[in-house]
Design an enzyme around this catalytic site. Structure first.
Site, PDB file in Angstrom:
ATOM      1  N   ASP A   1       4.847  10.563  -1.079  1.00  0.00           N
ATOM      2  CA  ASP A   1       5.635  11.435  -1.633  1.00  0.00           C
ATOM      3  C   ASP A   1       5.591  12.922  -0.872  1.00  0.00           C
ATOM      4  O   ASP A   1       4.913  14.065  -1.190  1.00  0.00           O
ATOM      5  CB  ASP A   1       5.172  11.940  -3.240  1.00  0.00           C
TER       6      ASP A   1
ATOM      7  N   GLU B   1       6.740   0.678   2.336  1.00  0.00           N
ATOM      8  CA  GLU B   1       5.585  -0.261   1.666  1.00  0.00           C
ATOM      9  C   GLU B   1       5.215  -0.361   0.216  1.00  0.00           C
ATOM     10  O   GLU B   1       5.792   0.797  -0.305  1.00  0.00           O
ATOM     11  CB  GLU B   1       4.205   0.284   2.494  1.00  0.00           C
ATOM     12  N   ILE B   2       4.837  -1.312  -0.323  1.00  0.00           N
ATOM     13  CA  ILE B   2       4.698  -1.344  -1.536  1.00  0.00           C
ATOM     14  C   ILE B   2       3.316  -1.267  -1.926  1.00  0.00           C
ATOM     15  O   ILE B   2       2.327  -1.901  -1.223  1.00  0.00           O
ATOM     16  CB  ILE B   2       5.302  -2.745  -2.208  1.00  0.00           C
ATOM     17  N   CYS B   3       2.877  -0.477  -3.055  1.00  0.00           N
ATOM     18  CA  CYS B   3       1.337  -0.424  -3.493  1.00  0.00           C
ATOM     19  C   CYS B   3       1.435  -0.821  -4.951  1.00  0.00           C
ATOM     20  O   CYS B   3       1.753  -0.186  -5.932  1.00  0.00           O
ATOM     21  CB  CYS B   3       1.077   1.187  -3.227  1.00  0.00           C
TER      22      CYS B   3
END
Length: 311
Positions: free
Chosen positions: A171, A105-107
């Protein structure tokens, strides 16, 4: 597929495609570390932006343990599915064996540390909502079968979608999967956020609660815990002797300070993520739906609560 310009028929060009042709990577660099670079990419099948994580495997030629942690992070991500834990879409090694790639997913707003430092005048309610979502993610990890202990929770490992306020834990490279005993023994993490028992190499998932308390402190004061220390040895000495970060003395609200102290308590007294979700600290949220966050609008000047000791 080798790196090349591939027209996406939308005015931009991909510089690389995944082996299936589903994902296209742009040149835009979203973030970079010593071992990994993250690029903006596009999922042609679902029509959404994603994050393309690209690792040069030659960087690990003399660091096999770091490569093991990387593979561990991706394997763990692949098994997790929760709104507040960064999700993995796919992974592969390039055909020439040079890079390890995975799509997540992109943040677009980046990590919570950078986001908070960019926005120094937010309400205490916003910080409570961020904290609540982090706990939802931790509760999922800690009650997952098997249990997942993050071990390196800090604001730079927590990400935010700025347009919705949605928080996601990421992470997981140092995470540990433990059996029913929920006990781990390796000493890993970032010293400023490590619980005392983690240094002693005999701990459980409650080390993440300790780190979470320091994340809340950082969100309030906009400073890294124990920044008054001159080195790791000094941080270690203070942590194992129970000396709190100086930043805690600058927290004025009694209920906020009590909440952080509760997170930093001895392991036998430290609450679980589920217990903290019921803490009076979150009473102000008044049952708002924090699983699917709504945009946090700017507070009126006469209602905004000062929470930034550094501003």
């Amino acid at each position: 597929m080798s790196i090349q310009d591939v027209d996406d028929k939308d005015g931009e060009a991909f510089v690389e495609m995944d082996p299936t042709g589903r994902y296209g990577r742009y040149k835009d660099l979203l973030g970079a570390g010593a071992m990994k670079k993250v690029y903006r990419a596009f999922d042609l099948e679902d029509g959404i932006e994603v994050a393309w994580n690209r690792v040069k495997l030659r960087n690990f030629a003399t660091a096999p343990e770091k490569l093991k942690h990387l593979y561990s992070e991706v394997d763990i991500l692949e098994s997790l599915h929760h709104p507040h834990v960064l999700s993995l879409h796919t992974k592969w090694v390039s055909s020439d064996g040079a890079t390890y790639n995975f799509i997540t997913e992109i943040c677009p707003s980046g990590d919570l540390r950078g986001y908070r430092r960019k926005h120094k005048h937010v309400s205490l309610k916003a910080i409570r909502m961020w904290a609540y979502q982090i706990l939802l993610g931790l509760d999922y990890l800690h009650t997952h079968e098997p249990c997942v202990i993050h071990r390196d929770l800090k604001c730079s490992n927590i990400f935010i979608k700025g347009n919705t306020g949605q928080i996601m834990i990421g992470d997981l490279g140092l995470a540990a999967i433990v059996d029913h005993s929920h006990v781990a023994h390796s000493c890993l993490g970032t010293p400023e956020y490590m619980a005392p028992e983690l240094f002693e190499e005999d701990y459980n998932e409650l080390v993440d609660i300790y780190s979470f308390g320091l994340c809340v402190l950082e969100l309030l004061t906009v400073e890294t815990p124990y920044r008054e220390c001159t080195g790791v040895a000094q941080v270690y000495k203070r942590v194992i002797t129970g000396v709190r970060p100086e930043a805690l003395s600058r927290v004025q609200e009694p209920d906020v300070k009590r909440f952080i102290e509760r997170c930093l308590g001895q392991p036998r007294d430290r609450p679980s993520a589920a217990e903290l979700l019921c803490d009076p600290f979150f009473q102000e949220l008044n049952g708002c739906n924090c699983l699917v966050m709504q945009p946090v609008g700017p507070a009126r000047e006469d209602q905004r609560q000062p929470v930034d000791a550094a501003a």
